[in-house]
Design a protein around this motif. Structure first.
Motif, PDB file in Angstrom:
ATOM      1  N   ALA A 172       0.850  -1.197   0.000  1.00  0.00           N
ATOM      2  CA  ALA A 172       0.000   0.000   0.000  1.00  0.00           C
ATOM      3  C   ALA A 172       0.882   1.242   0.000  1.00  0.00           C
ATOM      4  N   ASP A 173       0.273   2.359  -0.320  1.00  0.00           N
ATOM      5  CA  ASP A 173       0.881   3.668  -0.119  1.00  0.00           C
ATOM      6  C   ASP A 173       0.168   4.261   1.091  1.00  0.00           C
ATOM      7  N   LEU A 174       0.833   4.314   2.226  1.00  0.00           N
ATOM      8  CA  LEU A 174       0.177   4.730   3.459  1.00  0.00           C
ATOM      9  C   LEU A 174      -0.200   6.201   3.473  1.00  0.00           C
ATOM     10  N   VAL A 175       0.348   7.009   2.559  1.00  0.00           N
ATOM     11  CA  VAL A 175      -0.089   8.397   2.444  1.00  0.00           C
ATOM     12  C   VAL A 175      -1.382   8.461   1.635  1.00  0.00           C
ATOM     13  N   GLY A 176      -1.326   7.983   0.387  1.00  0.00           N
ATOM     14  CA  GLY A 176      -2.489   8.076  -0.490  1.00  0.00           C
ATOM     15  C   GLY A 176      -3.664   7.227  -0.054  1.00  0.00           C
ATOM     16  N   GLN A 177      -3.408   6.134   0.706  1.00  0.00           N
ATOM     17  CA  GLN A 177      -4.481   5.220   1.079  1.00  0.00           C
ATOM     18  C   GLN A 177      -4.831   5.249   2.565  1.00  0.00           C
ATOM     19  N   THR A 412       6.081  17.204  -0.993  1.00  0.00           N
ATOM     20  CA  THR A 412       5.569  18.405  -1.642  1.00  0.00           C
ATOM     21  C   THR A 412       5.660  19.530  -0.638  1.00  0.00           C
ATOM     22  N   ASN A 413       6.444  20.547  -0.963  1.00  0.00           N
ATOM     23  CA  ASN A 413       6.699  21.622  -0.006  1.00  0.00           C
ATOM     24  C   ASN A 413       5.916  22.879  -0.367  1.00  0.00           C
ATOM     25  N   SER A 414       5.365  23.511   0.642  1.00  0.00           N
ATOM     26  CA  SER A 414       4.730  24.816   0.483  1.00  0.00           C
ATOM     27  C   SER A 414       5.241  25.716   1.587  1.00  0.00           C
ATOM     28  N   LEU A 415       4.778  26.939   1.607  1.00  0.00           N
ATOM     29  CA  LEU A 415       5.244  27.877   2.617  1.00  0.00           C
ATOM     30  C   LEU A 415       4.963  27.381   4.021  1.00  0.00           C
ATOM     31  N   ILE A 416       3.821  26.736   4.229  1.00  0.00           N
ATOM     32  CA  ILE A 416       3.421  26.403   5.598  1.00  0.00           C
ATOM     33  C   ILE A 416       3.577  24.940   5.966  1.00  0.00           C
ATOM     34  N   SER A 417       3.813  24.058   4.999  1.00  0.00           N
ATOM     35  CA  SER A 417       3.921  22.647   5.361  1.00  0.00           C
ATOM     36  C   SER A 417       4.747  21.877   4.354  1.00  0.00           C
ATOM     37  N   SER A 418       5.175  20.700   4.801  1.00  0.00           N
ATOM     38  CA  SER A 418       5.895  19.771   3.944  1.00  0.00           C
ATOM     39  C   SER A 418       5.127  18.456   3.986  1.00  0.00           C
ATOM     40  N   HIS A 419       4.566  18.072   2.844  1.00  0.00           N
ATOM     41  CA  HIS A 419       3.656  16.927   2.790  1.00  0.00           C
ATOM     42  C   HIS A 419       4.331  15.751   2.087  1.00  0.00           C
ATOM     43  N   LEU A 420       4.452  14.642   2.801  1.00  0.00           N
ATOM     44  CA  LEU A 420       5.038  13.436   2.224  1.00  0.00           C
ATOM     45  C   LEU A 420       4.175  12.950   1.070  1.00  0.00           C
ATOM     46  N   LYS A 421       4.788  12.763  -0.116  1.00  0.00           N
ATOM     47  CA  LYS A 421       4.008  12.383  -1.295  1.00  0.00           C
ATOM     48  C   LYS A 421       3.521  10.940  -1.217  1.00  0.00           C
ATOM     49  N   GLU A 422       4.402  10.028  -0.868  1.00  0.00           N
ATOM     50  CA  GLU A 422       4.056   8.609  -0.818  1.00  0.00           C
ATOM     51  C   GLU A 422       4.823   7.942   0.314  1.00  0.00           C
ATOM     52  N   LEU A 423       4.259   6.879   0.856  1.00  0.00           N
ATOM     53  CA  LEU A 423       4.941   6.041   1.831  1.00  0.00           C
ATOM     54  C   LEU A 423       4.632   4.583   1.478  1.00  0.00           C
ATOM     55  N   PRO A 424       5.317   4.041   0.444  1.00  0.00           N
ATOM     56  CA  PRO A 424       5.030   2.684  -0.016  1.00  0.00           C
ATOM     57  C   PRO A 424       5.540   1.637   0.977  1.00  0.00           C
ATOM     58  N   VAL A 425       4.678   0.677   1.294  1.00  0.00           N
ATOM     59  CA  VAL A 425       5.025  -0.355   2.274  1.00  0.00           C
ATOM     60  C   VAL A 425       4.579  -1.720   1.766  1.00  0.00           C
ATOM     61  N   VAL A 426       5.148  -2.764   2.365  1.00  0.00           N
ATOM     62  CA  VAL A 426       4.739  -4.140   2.117  1.00  0.00           C
ATOM     63  C   VAL A 426       4.464  -4.812   3.456  1.00  0.00           C
ATOM     64  N   PHE A 427       3.618  -5.842   3.423  1.00  0.00           N
ATOM     65  CA  PHE A 427       3.235  -6.549   4.641  1.00  0.00           C
ATOM     66  C   PHE A 427       2.555  -7.844   4.225  1.00  0.00           C
ATOM     67  N   SER A 428       2.350  -8.741   5.165  1.00  0.00           N
ATOM     68  CA  SER A 428       1.616  -9.967   4.867  1.00  0.00           C
ATOM     69  C   SER A 428       0.146  -9.620   4.667  1.00  0.00           C
TER      70      SER A 428
END
Length: 511
Positions: A172-177, A412-428
């Motif tokens: 999964a992508d823990l950011v997008g999902q 993704t960086n803006s003036l007020i925040s830095s947003h992680l684009k994706e956090l791809p992970v694997v698991f059973s």
């Protein structure tokens, strides 16, 4: 300690060049603008904002002159003590943008890309004096009426709903999902708007905070939804935050209610989405976090607090405005100047954190939720979403691992925040678990609900690391046995054996 620089007049002030003056600075594409000041937008800022702020600290000290979008001048407050002074001295520094000289003289156009962040609205964040107390009192009263246990159950339910959607895939992508959606689901429940949850709502909330060309349109779309909701609740109140605001003795107008719903929704959504993603990233990539969670030296709530120091969900906040001439950090601040609360820079100020590797457990002196009369009233709600959501996900996916090298993660960086684009992970792979049929009203004792270990129970020794299950067909979701076996030890590793993690929560503080 950094030596303050000589007072440096901002462009557009009586002692400085006008904004955009071609005789004072590089072209519009470069990192420098009018007066040779550094721009807080453009390639350099988007590539590495923390490095940019450290350059400003080295060049100017704890308070530095810089440029916003369209080369609008601003003071960037970098020092921890200087930010605290600004936050606490509301007789000198206000959030009322109508005090900004460049708004008063028409220099800033109404369609400026940052308008949704600073345009005056009838909300407690921008009000002053008795009006601020009236509006803030209504928000505090509504916050106190929130059912904390119900919110925790809602967070659990929504967390597991999201995991159900991707659990069978084994990746999964823990950011997008997950982290982009959990706070919106919870906050719409709190506001009484669960039916409005969709991808468009999530996208609009993020877009309006990025200073894009469509930010104002996204803001208008969200306000339209909230205004219709206020009209419905005015006619037919319910048990939700919107109704509490409407019924408060402060007698808020429909516009005031809608604006405060926007404030709570957007601030809580963006902050909590970023915070939850950052905590998960730390758990998956930082050996310190894993080791301390493993050994029980850090609980998930403590990991959240450490993240609020190291990578706060809002890196900066625009804006504060001087109501009189003042001196701050060795700089001469003029009446009507704008200032930027720089949370991320303050949290790494070498004066208060000479060793950035030192743990900050138990220390809430960070500025992640602001301070003073404008401190965020929903900080405990944000913490609850982050620590309960992270805990719920790790319970369902105990063997989750990052699927790519840490160097391949991007923001993704803006003036007020830095947003992680994706956090791809694997698991059973995991099979879905049953959820209660009533939104946000999980049945007590359901097999997915987080419960606390019995206080005072023997803890034993936690296993050094979660052992990934053998590959094969997805089996049923595990349950916690009555005896303290391997699964109980695994839970203790995930949760740092925190007896109070899901215990009755403390009431929201009246700040």
């Amino acid at each position: 300690m950094t030596t303050p620089s000589t007072p440096h007049p901002l462009p557009g002030t009586p002692d400085g060049p006008p904004p955009g003056c071609p005789a004072h600075g590089a072209g519009p594409a470069g990192p420098l603008g009018a007066g040779g000041l550094r721009r807080l937008y453009g390639p350099e800022a988007e590539r590495d904002a923390p490095a940019l702020f450290e350059k400003l600290r080295a060049e100017h000290g704890p308070v530095a002159p810089a440029l916003l979008h369209d080369d609008v001048p601003v003071w960037v407050v970098l020092g921890h003590s200087e930010n605290l002074h600004m936050l606490r001295t509301h007789s000198v520094y206000t959030r009322n943008s109508r005090r900004w000289r460049l708004i008063q003289d028409g220099t800033i156009a109404p369609d400026h890309p940052l308008t949704p962040l600073f345009a005056w609205q009838p909300i407690c964040s921008f009000a002053e004096g008795a009006e601020r107390e009236r509006l803030r009192g209504a928000v505090n009263n509504a916050m106190r009426k929130i059912d904390q246990r119900g919110v925790r159950r809602a967070i659990n339910r929504h967390s597991n709903r999201l995991v159900n959607e991707f659990g069978r895939d084994g990746r999964a992508d823990l950011v997008g999902q997950f982290t982009d959606h959990l706070p919106m689901l919870v906050m719409l429940d709190v506001l009484g708007l669960p039916e409005e949850y969709n991808e468009e709502m999530v996208d609009a909330a993020r877009d309006m905070l990025q200073g894009t060309e469509t930010a104002n349109a996204s803001n208008a779309a969200i306000m339209g939804i909230l205004e219709r909701h206020v009209a419905r609740r005015r006619a037919k109140p319910d048990d939700d935050f919107a109704s509490s605001l409407i019924e408060d003795e402060a007698r808020l107008t429909d516009d005031e209610v809608a604006q405060h719903l926007r404030l709570v929704l957007i601030a809580a959504y963006e902050a909590t989405s970023n915070l939850t993603a950052n905590v998960l990233r730390m758990v998956l990539t930082d050996p310190r976090f894993r080791a301390q969670l493993n050994g029980g030296q850090m609980t998930v709530p403590e990991a959240v607090e450490q993240t609020l120091w190291d990578q706060p969900p809002f890196s900066a906040m625009l804006g504060y405005f001087a109501v009189q001439d003042a001196e701050l950090g060795g700089q001469r601040i003029r009446k009507g100047d704008a200032l930027l609360l720089n949370i991320a820079a303050a949290n790494v100020d070498p004066v208060v954190r000479p060793d950035l590797e030192a743990g900050m457990q138990g220390n809430r002196a960070h500025l992640a939720f602001g301070g003073g009369v404008y401190e965020c009233p929903g900080d405990d709600l944000g913490r609850a979403i982050a620590d309960t959501g992270v805990d719920a996900l790790l319970m369902r996916l105990p063997d989750v691992e990052l699927a790519v090298p840490e160097t391949e993660l991007h923001w993704t960086n803006s003036l007020i925040s830095s947003h992680l684009k994706e956090l791809p992970v694997v698991f059973s792979p995991r099979r879905p678990v049953a959820l209660s049929g009533v939104p946000g009203k999980a049945a007590a004792g359901s097999d997915w609900e987080i419960t606390s270990p019995v206080p005072g129970a023997a803890t034993g020794t936690a296993t050094p690391r979660a052992t990934p299950p053998a590959a094969g067909p997805a089996g049923p979701a595990p349950t916690v046995p009555a005896q303290r076996g391997g699964w109980r030890r695994l839970l203790e590793w995930v949760r740092g054996y925190c007896p109070a993690l899901a215990a009755p929560e403390r009431p929201w503080r009246n700040q």
